[in-house]
Design a protein around this motif. Structure first.
Motif, PDB file in Angstrom:
ATOM      1  N   ARG A 102      30.720  25.026  55.637  1.00  0.00           N
ATOM      2  CA  ARG A 102      31.159  24.286  56.816  1.00  0.00           C
ATOM      3  C   ARG A 102      31.811  22.961  56.428  1.00  0.00           C
ATOM      4  N   ARG A 103      32.899  22.654  57.108  1.00  0.00           N
ATOM      5  CA  ARG A 103      33.556  21.341  57.055  1.00  0.00           C
ATOM      6  C   ARG A 103      33.924  20.900  55.639  1.00  0.00           C
ATOM      7  N   ASN A 104      34.153  21.832  54.759  1.00  0.00           N
ATOM      8  CA  ASN A 104      34.625  21.481  53.420  1.00  0.00           C
ATOM      9  C   ASN A 104      36.135  21.278  53.443  1.00  0.00           C
ATOM     10  N   ARG A 105      36.616  20.406  52.561  1.00  0.00           N
ATOM     11  CA  ARG A 105      38.055  20.195  52.392  1.00  0.00           C
ATOM     12  C   ARG A 105      38.428  20.616  50.973  1.00  0.00           C
ATOM     13  N   VAL A 106      39.369  21.525  50.871  1.00  0.00           N
ATOM     14  CA  VAL A 106      39.794  22.029  49.556  1.00  0.00           C
ATOM     15  C   VAL A 106      41.314  22.023  49.504  1.00  0.00           C
ATOM     16  N   VAL A 107      41.869  21.374  48.483  1.00  0.00           N
ATOM     17  CA  VAL A 107      43.319  21.304  48.311  1.00  0.00           C
ATOM     18  C   VAL A 107      43.649  21.643  46.867  1.00  0.00           C
ATOM     19  N   ASN A 108      44.309  22.775  46.644  1.00  0.00           N
ATOM     20  CA  ASN A 108      44.674  23.217  45.294  1.00  0.00           C
ATOM     21  C   ASN A 108      46.190  23.324  45.164  1.00  0.00           C
ATOM     22  N   GLY A 109      46.781  22.407  44.403  1.00  0.00           N
ATOM     23  CA  GLY A 109      48.190  22.531  44.074  1.00  0.00           C
ATOM     24  C   GLY A 109      48.389  23.496  42.916  1.00  0.00           C
ATOM     25  N   ILE A 110      49.613  23.624  42.452  1.00  0.00           N
ATOM     26  CA  ILE A 110      49.899  24.594  41.399  1.00  0.00           C
ATOM     27  C   ILE A 110      50.392  23.951  40.112  1.00  0.00           C
ATOM     28  N   HIS A 111      50.400  22.626  40.059  1.00  0.00           N
ATOM     29  CA  HIS A 111      50.859  21.935  38.862  1.00  0.00           C
ATOM     30  C   HIS A 111      49.727  21.157  38.203  1.00  0.00           C
ATOM     31  N   TYR A 112      49.770  21.089  36.882  1.00  0.00           N
ATOM     32  CA  TYR A 112      48.935  20.121  36.190  1.00  0.00           C
ATOM     33  C   TYR A 112      49.420  18.719  36.571  1.00  0.00           C
ATOM     34  N   ARG A 113      48.524  17.872  36.990  1.00  0.00           N
ATOM     35  CA  ARG A 113      48.899  16.523  37.415  1.00  0.00           C
ATOM     36  C   ARG A 113      48.872  15.521  36.278  1.00  0.00           C
ATOM     37  N   GLU A 114      48.292  15.936  35.126  1.00  0.00           N
ATOM     38  CA  GLU A 114      48.177  15.027  33.991  1.00  0.00           C
ATOM     39  C   GLU A 114      47.990  15.851  32.730  1.00  0.00           C
ATOM     40  N   GLY A 115      47.947  15.160  31.588  1.00  0.00           N
ATOM     41  CA  GLY A 115      47.699  15.841  30.329  1.00  0.00           C
ATOM     42  C   GLY A 115      48.955  16.369  29.668  1.00  0.00           C
ATOM     43  N   VAL A 116      48.763  17.125  28.592  1.00  0.00           N
ATOM     44  CA  VAL A 116      49.899  17.599  27.799  1.00  0.00           C
ATOM     45  C   VAL A 116      50.775  18.568  28.576  1.00  0.00           C
ATOM     46  N   ASN A 117      50.214  19.228  29.597  1.00  0.00           N
ATOM     47  CA  ASN A 117      50.981  20.174  30.404  1.00  0.00           C
ATOM     48  C   ASN A 117      51.395  19.601  31.752  1.00  0.00           C
ATOM     49  N   GLN A 118      51.394  18.298  31.861  1.00  0.00           N
ATOM     50  CA  GLN A 118      51.730  17.663  33.136  1.00  0.00           C
ATOM     51  C   GLN A 118      53.053  18.205  33.680  1.00  0.00           C
ATOM     52  N   GLY A 119      53.031  18.599  34.949  1.00  0.00           N
ATOM     53  CA  GLY A 119      54.224  19.120  35.601  1.00  0.00           C
ATOM     54  C   GLY A 119      54.399  20.612  35.472  1.00  0.00           C
ATOM     55  N   LYS A 120      53.657  21.238  34.564  1.00  0.00           N
ATOM     56  CA  LYS A 120      53.789  22.680  34.376  1.00  0.00           C
ATOM     57  C   LYS A 120      52.901  23.442  35.363  1.00  0.00           C
ATOM     58  N   ILE A 121      53.179  24.734  35.484  1.00  0.00           N
ATOM     59  CA  ILE A 121      52.459  25.570  36.417  1.00  0.00           C
ATOM     60  C   ILE A 121      51.074  25.922  35.872  1.00  0.00           C
ATOM     61  N   ILE A 122      50.054  25.872  36.746  1.00  0.00           N
ATOM     62  CA  ILE A 122      48.740  26.420  36.444  1.00  0.00           C
ATOM     63  C   ILE A 122      48.757  27.869  36.901  1.00  0.00           C
ATOM     64  N   ILE A 123      48.706  28.793  35.974  1.00  0.00           N
ATOM     65  CA  ILE A 123      48.721  30.207  36.335  1.00  0.00           C
ATOM     66  C   ILE A 123      47.395  30.578  37.015  1.00  0.00           C
ATOM     67  N   ASP A 124      47.476  31.418  38.031  1.00  0.00           N
ATOM     68  CA  ASP A 124      46.291  31.936  38.721  1.00  0.00           C
ATOM     69  C   ASP A 124      45.491  30.853  39.434  1.00  0.00           C
ATOM     70  N   VAL A 125      46.179  30.001  40.168  1.00  0.00           N
ATOM     71  CA  VAL A 125      45.443  29.089  41.024  1.00  0.00           C
ATOM     72  C   VAL A 125      44.710  29.914  42.071  1.00  0.00           C
ATOM     73  N   GLY A 126      43.413  29.680  42.211  1.00  0.00           N
ATOM     74  CA  GLY A 126      42.596  30.546  43.050  1.00  0.00           C
ATOM     75  C   GLY A 126      42.581  30.136  44.507  1.00  0.00           C
ATOM     76  N   LYS A 127      41.765  30.830  45.261  1.00  0.00           N
ATOM     77  CA  LYS A 127      41.641  30.587  46.685  1.00  0.00           C
ATOM     78  C   LYS A 127      40.894  29.288  46.946  1.00  0.00           C
TER      79      LYS A 127
END
Length: 423
Positions: A299-324
């Motif tokens: 109940r009343r949870n907030r979940v926000v999943n983007g598809i990019h790494y926001r930091e680190g060596v892969n910053q800006g790249k796609i995260i494969i298999d972002v889940g539900k």
């Protein structure tokens, strides 16, 4: 309104064994020690011998205000404290700084109680082949456990093997980069969490105001919190914040053996457990979930999943298999209500194509079997379902994710909750 539940008192029963590094003896007999503010630059005890807390004393054990560093050994990892007591003794660790490679506290089955409070725990790197840093606490048979206002960095957190009528609290802890990676990078990481309750019946459990941040380069987490095959008289997971859960490289995770790697908060086969009012972002598997659980709620949870790494060596790249953002599968009698969700992924057929050629995205907000469970009032972040160059290409932005994190911070501040060790 003070929404932080009061803890049961864990009174130290005499004769109290007060642990001090100055008078270490086998069997866990110590004298001395007093509270002092955390000072990670001061090391009082550097040892490879470990401490044994057993049934020698009929009283409880106190480790207070100590700076302890434990190197493990030269071949295989070991624990700082072997908690072998089975006579329902309490081990109270308060106001300490602890550094170790393996478990801080480990013990086999046996009735006992444990409390961590205002303690910093740092994991030392290990060079032992195929091994990983392990948990702060891993003990079956605990009848009472409380983990309060601690700071954890690296390795895993607190695991209790539930028993009948167990009482467990995990409150206001801060965890940074939970990490189950092995020294052999080709091996599947160890399944670690900030908090796990494994089994038990008629449990009284509360997890609240914990803050987990996992850097994509420095962490590998199974679930940030996991509640496995227990039944609850009272079970509540609320007001927790999770920022990041990554399971890449994907090839190391066998979905038949570990389908929940890289997740937020999960009810895995438990009964009568409520997961409510949590804030979760950037998980590469799921945000909040019920997997085979019954008579429970999201109940009343907030979940926000983007598809990019926001930091680190892969910053800006796609995260494969972002889940539900949310799922409730394999169980019955569950309520999924008033959650705010947003998650995106690229269709599997497009994984091999260059990013510039991917013409669209798909929503991946939730999956709920509504033939066996009830879902009402859930909403989804309003945004286009197709690729658009006018909004920068991807509709879930870092600003969307950060807004979810900031909402938790505002709620924490309004309730005067201090997360992490108190001065």
């Amino acid at each position: 309104m003070n929404i932080t539940a009061k803890l049961h008192k864990a009174e130290l029963k005499p004769p109290v064994v007060v642990v001090s590094p100055n008078t270490y003896q086998a069997g866990g007999k110590h004298v001395g020690g007093k509270y002092m503010p955390p000072n990670p630059n001061q090391i009082d005890w550097v040892t490879t011998g470990g401490l044994v807390v057993d049934n020698t004393s009929t009283g409880d054990y106190l480790i207070q205000g100590q700076n302890l560093q434990f190197f493990g050994d030269t071949g295989t990892l070991d624990r700082m404290i072997n908690f072998a007591a089975s006579n329902n003794r309490l081990l109270f660790i308060d106001g300490c700084n602890l550094r170790a490679k393996d478990h801080i506290v480990y013990g086999s089955q046996g009735a006992a109680r444990i409390r961590f409070r205002n303690t910093n725990i740092f994991r030392l790197p290990t060079a032992v082949t195929d091994e990983a840093n392990m948990r702060v606490c891993d003990k079956d048979g605990l009848t009472w456990a409380s983990f309060e206002n601690c700071y954890l960095e690296g390795g895993g957190g607190f695991r209790v093997g539930g028993v009948a009528n167990g009482y467990y609290r995990c409150t206001a802890n801060r965890a940074v980069s939970l990490d189950g990676r092995r020294t052999n990078a080709t091996k599947k990481p160890v399944q670690l969490q900030l908090f796990q309750v494994a089994g038990g019946s008629n449990l009284d459990m509360l997890s609240e105001w914990n803050d987990s941040y996992n850097h994509p380069d420095n962490s590998r987490v199974e679930d940030n919190q996991n509640f496995y095959h227990g039944t609850y008289a009272s079970g509540l997971v609320r007001f927790n914040r999770v920022d990041g859960a990554y399971m890449n490289p994907r090839a190391l995770y066998d979905l038949n053996g570990d389908g929940y790697a890289g997740g937020g908060l999960i009810n895995e086969g438990s009964d009568n457990l409520r997961i409510e009012d949590n804030f979760v972002v950037r998980c590469s598997n799921y945000g909040v979930a019920i997997a085979g659980g019954t008579n429970s709620a999201l109940r009343r949870n907030r979940v926000v999943n983007g598809i990019h790494y926001r930091e680190g060596v892969n910053q800006g790249k796609i995260i494969i298999d972002v889940g539900k953002a949310l799922y409730s599968l394999g169980g019955s009698g569950n309520v999924v209500q008033d959650n705010k969700l947003a998650s995106m992924y690229f269709p599997p057929a497009n994984k091999t194509k260059p990013e510039a050629q991917w013409a669209y995205q798909q929503r991946n907000d939730w999956d709920v079997d509504q033939t066996k469970n009830t879902a009402t009032g859930n909403t989804f972040l309003s945004a286009p379902n197709t690729y658009s160059t006018s909004n920068g290409g991807y509709f879930i932005t870092k600003a969307d994710e950060d807004a979810c994190l900031d909402a938790w911070e505002a709620l924490r501040a309004s309730n005067n909750v201090l997360v992490g060790p108190k001065a």
